[in-house]
Design a protein around this motif. Structure first.
Motif, PDB file in Angstrom:
ATOM      1  N   PHE A 212      -3.462   8.158   5.560  1.00 27.08           N
ATOM      2  CA  PHE A 212      -4.714   8.268   4.800  1.00 27.08           C
ATOM      3  C   PHE A 212      -5.955   8.300   5.701  1.00 27.08           C
ATOM      4  CE2 PHE A 212      -1.774   6.079   1.777  1.00 27.08           C
ATOM      5  CZ  PHE A 212      -1.613   7.154   0.920  1.00 27.08           C
ATOM      6  N   LEU A 213      -5.800   7.871   6.945  1.00 27.77           N
ATOM      7  CA  LEU A 213      -6.937   7.972   7.876  1.00 27.77           C
ATOM      8  C   LEU A 213      -6.801   9.169   8.805  1.00 27.77           C
ATOM      9  CD1 LEU A 213      -8.397   4.635   9.269  1.00 27.77           C
ATOM     10  CD2 LEU A 213      -9.221   6.107   7.464  1.00 27.77           C
TER      11      LEU A 213
ATOM     12  N   HIS B 208      -0.974  14.184  -2.782  1.00 32.12           N
ATOM     13  CA  HIS B 208      -1.643  13.193  -1.933  1.00 32.12           C
ATOM     14  C   HIS B 208      -2.254  12.076  -2.793  1.00 32.12           C
ATOM     15  CE1 HIS B 208      -3.128  11.896   1.905  1.00 32.12           C
ATOM     16  NE2 HIS B 208      -4.411  12.092   1.618  1.00 32.12           N
TER      17      HIS B 208
ATOM     18  N   ALA C  53      -1.087   8.108  -2.798  1.00 28.10           N
ATOM     19  CA  ALA C  53      -1.992   6.959  -2.641  1.00 28.10           C
ATOM     20  C   ALA C  53      -1.782   5.954  -3.770  1.00 28.10           C
ATOM     21  CB  ALA C  53      -3.443   7.436  -2.610  1.00 28.10           C
ATOM     22  N   LYS C  54      -1.627   6.474  -4.975  1.00 30.42           N
ATOM     23  CA  LYS C  54      -1.467   5.548  -6.105  1.00 30.42           C
ATOM     24  C   LYS C  54      -0.208   4.686  -5.955  1.00 30.42           C
ATOM     25  CE  LYS C  54      -3.125   5.361 -10.697  1.00 30.42           C
ATOM     26  NZ  LYS C  54      -3.468   6.034 -11.938  1.00 30.42           N
ATOM     27  N   MET C  55       0.849   5.293  -5.427  1.00 33.87           N
ATOM     28  CA  MET C  55       2.107   4.558  -5.263  1.00 33.87           C
ATOM     29  C   MET C  55       2.104   3.648  -4.035  1.00 33.87           C
ATOM     30  SD  MET C  55       3.919   5.561  -7.813  1.00 33.87           S
ATOM     31  CE  MET C  55       2.342   5.710  -8.626  1.00 33.87           C
TER      32      MET C  55
ATOM     33  N   TRP D 212      -0.634   2.914  -1.576  1.00 29.43           N
ATOM     34  CA  TRP D 212      -1.848   2.467  -0.859  1.00 29.43           C
ATOM     35  C   TRP D 212      -1.749   1.002  -0.451  1.00 29.43           C
ATOM     36  CZ3 TRP D 212      -5.909   5.414   0.751  1.00 29.43           C
ATOM     37  CH2 TRP D 212      -7.018   4.734   1.244  1.00 29.43           C
ATOM     38  N   HIS D 213      -1.329   0.204  -1.409  1.00 30.21           N
ATOM     39  CA  HIS D 213      -1.288  -1.239  -1.171  1.00 30.21           C
ATOM     40  C   HIS D 213      -0.207  -1.883  -2.011  1.00 30.21           C
ATOM     41  CE1 HIS D 213      -2.691  -5.281  -0.336  1.00 30.21           C
ATOM     42  NE2 HIS D 213      -2.685  -5.525  -1.616  1.00 30.21           N
TER      43      HIS D 213
ATOM     44  N   ARG E 128       0.927  -1.180   1.850  1.00 28.67           N
ATOM     45  CA  ARG E 128       1.028   0.164   2.390  1.00 28.67           C
ATOM     46  C   ARG E 128       2.481   0.603   2.605  1.00 28.67           C
ATOM     47  NH1 ARG E 128      -2.988   3.166   4.597  1.00 28.67           N
ATOM     48  NH2 ARG E 128      -4.167   2.172   2.931  1.00 28.67           N
TER      49      ARG E 128
END
Lengths: 263, 390
Positions: free
Chosen positions: A136-137, A174, A178-180, A182-183, A185
């Motif tokens: 993501f970065l 993408h 992220a929804k699944m 992200w955190h 991670r």
């Protein structure tokens, strides 16, 4: 190219696309963050040995993004429904990256439909002191370069101008990733406690130069899943099915052939 | 018109070449660039500047929240509001705002805001934001739930302020058996709420709703976009069946006033350029994590806005497009008159310190703005009946 079809299935109010092709013992391939809505050479090669099912997860590809999709647990229950709906007994379940994590989430819940499990550069666990890549970065080019060991693969990928549909789908994928993931991670802290429940033959395949989930993740996963074996592919990044296609096909089909029961 | 001195509190002592070795001034810029001895002095200097604004007659002072960045040293703006609360004699404090979605317990924000409101005996404005994209990397809050969490945290906080407790609150993201705020806010039923925004249809619909009527503040935008968004808000009010009063609209922008246009440009140029080309700098994927905005607006932004931003922004370009209000008192006054008449805002939140602007120029700027700009425009954007009542 093997004959293949695109079908839709509706489960839990969500319509998904399923690519199908080949004959033989059933194999379900759970794709990673990048999705799998286009028929690819690795699918073709798997279809030489198996009746393959390649669903696009809810939230990916041409599948719906249902309101209920909040986390990996939702996808896991969806795929338990999917396996029941497909109705095949003795499925070889193969999952890559996020799809490998999903295969683990399914398998700790129930393995009654599953004959074997193949985890390819799978997410899902955390290894203390071994940083993962941060997709993501990374910018769009870095994401591609860090996916492969050999930059030629990245250059070839980046040289292709995606169709408008493919570009839109890449963005949608993408977002869902992220929804699944992200955190926390790309892992579920609860999962590690229950991996001992996996009671089917398990192959763990990993590139020795994976920059997304370093090899230590594969080694740790092997220790956590009873009776599993780890096969390391040399000079290979995060997507062995693309970067080392022959190795990938040989490893998967040898393993599934060893575990086809009476078939 | 009301005037609120808005401070971002940049860590201006940073090695000016930090971007040669780093992509971003946010998230993963190593904190070894921060020297606490210098930082401590900056905090005190900046607080002095906010206190000076009070004595100069500004209606209020504003602080806000950013994390893991040299852009602003206020991960907890409420700490600074607490420090200011015993020093400000007349000015209101606005915390514009706190990023609601990135906390796991929004009641902490409700409590702290209620405390400030008590300490200030009602001279307090509560600002609510989703937080810019970078905060989602720093806090690991899932950007895909940003909108949901904002709405839910907002509902919880506003109810906690206005409704007698205890009551229960069970949402999707927040779950409380006993919501029972001690202290209750000083203002009844609650402090005024400001919604700083860079303009989105959803935010306009939310803030302008007759149940809320929150003050809508456009920040850091070219004047064309300020105009578009403020007019969109006014249209939305009309659609809801009421006329938007000036106090419901505001504009926050960096501003610099000096003796002449030329002097103003000369004194401000390198400092405003440091803000827009260094302190604010981060790649698009830092600012816009997936899910933070809708697929459509994500696509539009990635293709448009950030490509433009890749160019170095000069002081002249920033003045030209109206992102930076800079010039002699006459020039600034005439621009404010023109914009106010056109857009109808009743609040201005000038950032009179920005980037590397040093203490002496900041003080000069504050004094000139207070003495030579405010008196000439404060009558604008005030409802006639309010004037009559005075």
């Amino acid at each position: 190219m093997a004959e293949h079809t695109s079908e839709t299935m509706t489960l839990a109010g969500c319509e998904i696309e399923v690519l199908r092709g080949g004959k033989g013992p059933p194999l379900v391939f759970l794709h990673g963050a990048g999705g799998a809505h286009n028929w690819m050479p690795y699918m073709d090669r798997l279809a030489e040995h198996h009746k393959v099912y390649i669903p696009s997860h809810p939230g990916w590809g041409r599948s719906d993004t249902p309101d209920w999709l909040d986390g990996m647990g939702d996808l896991a229950y969806f795929y338990l429904d999917f396996l029941d709906a497909v109705g095949e007994d003795g499925v070889h379940l193969v999952g890559n990256s996020l799809g490998g994590w999903l295969a683990l989430e399914v398998a700790v819940r129930a393995t009654n439909r599953i004959r074997s499990l193949t985890l390819v550069s799978a997410a899902g666990i955390h290894v203390e002191g071994v940083p993962k890549g941060d997709i993501f970065l990374w910018d769009a080019d870095e994401r591609v370069y860090n996916t492969f060991y050999d930059p030629k693969f990245a250059e070839a990928r980046l040289a292709k101008q995606p169709s408008e549909e493919d570009a839109d789908i890449a963005l949608k994928n993408h977002f869902s990733t992220a929804k699944m993931a992200w955190h926390p991670r790309f892992y579920n802290p609860e999962l590690q406690k229950w991996l001992h429940r996996i009671d089917v033959p398990t192959l763990i395949l990993w590139g020795d130069s994976d920059k997304v989930f370093p090899l230590a993740y594969g080694e740790t996963m092997q220790k956590l899943i009873p009776g599993s074996t780890l096969t390391v592919i040399e000079k290979c990044g995060h997507l062995p099915q693309q970067e080392k296609l022959d190795h990938f096909i040989a490893a998967v089909t040898t393993f599934t052939a060893d575990h086809n029961g009476g078939a | 018109m009301k005037f609120y001195f808005f401070h971002l509190m940049p860590y201006q002592d940073i090695d000016p070449d930090f971007l040669e070795h780093n992509k971003s001034s946010w998230i993963n810029l190593p904190n070894t660039y921060y020297d606490p001895k210098k930082g401590a002095k900056l905090y005190h200097r900046y607080l002095d500047e906010l206190e000076l604004a009070d004595t100069l007659g500004f209606d209020g002072v504003c602080v806000n929240e950013h994390h893991q960045t040299a852009y602003g040293m206020m991960p907890s703006p409420n700490v600074l509001a607490g420090a200011l609360s015993r020093r400000l004699k007349k000015a209101t404090i606005g915390v514009i705002g706190r990023a609601l979605p990135i906390v796991d317990n929004p009641l902490v924000i409700a409590e702290e805001f209620a405390m400030i409101d008590n300490l200030m005996e009602g001279r307090f404005i509560a600002g609510f934001v989703r937080g810019i994209g970078c905060e989602y990397h720093a806090s690991m809050t899932n950007p895909g739930f940003s909108h949901e969490r904002f709405r839910e945290a907002h509902d919880l906080i506003v109810r906690a302020w206005a409704e007698p407790g205890p009551f229960e609150f069970y949402g999707k993201h927040y779950h409380f058996q006993y919501v029972n705020l001690w202290p209750r806010p000083y203002q009844s039923p609650r402090p005024p709420i400001w919604i700083p925004s860079q303009g989105s249809t959803e935010t306009v619909e939310f803030a302008a709703h007759p149940d809320r009527k929150y003050t809508y503040i456009i920040t850091f935008s070219p004047v064309a976009s300020v105009r578009k968004n403020l007019l969109a808000y006014r249209d939305q009010c009309e659609e809801y069946g009421y006329e938007c009063p000036p106090e419901q609209l505001g504009w926050a922008m960096p501003a610099y006033v000096a003796e002449t246009d030329e002097i103003a440009r000369k004194e401000a140029a390198i400092h405003i350029e440091s803000l827009f080309n260094k302190f604010i700098m981060s790649p698009a994927q830092y600012k816009l994590p997936p899910g933070y905005s809708s697929l459509g607006s994500y696509k539009a932004v990635m293709e448009g806005k950030y490509k433009v931003r890749e160019n170095y922004l000069t002081c002249d370009a920033l003045i030209e497009n109206g992102m930076f209000l800079c010039g002699s008192p006459d020039s600034v006054v005439s621009k404010l008159q023109e914009y106010q008449e056109e857009m109808g805002f009743g609040n201005i939140a000038p950032m009179l310190q920005f980037g590397t602007l040093p203490a002496e120029l900041t003080e000069k700027n504050l004094r000139m703005f207070a003495e030579e700009v405010i008196p000439k425009v404060k009558h604008l954007g005030v409802l006639k009946e309010t004037v009559a009542a005075e």
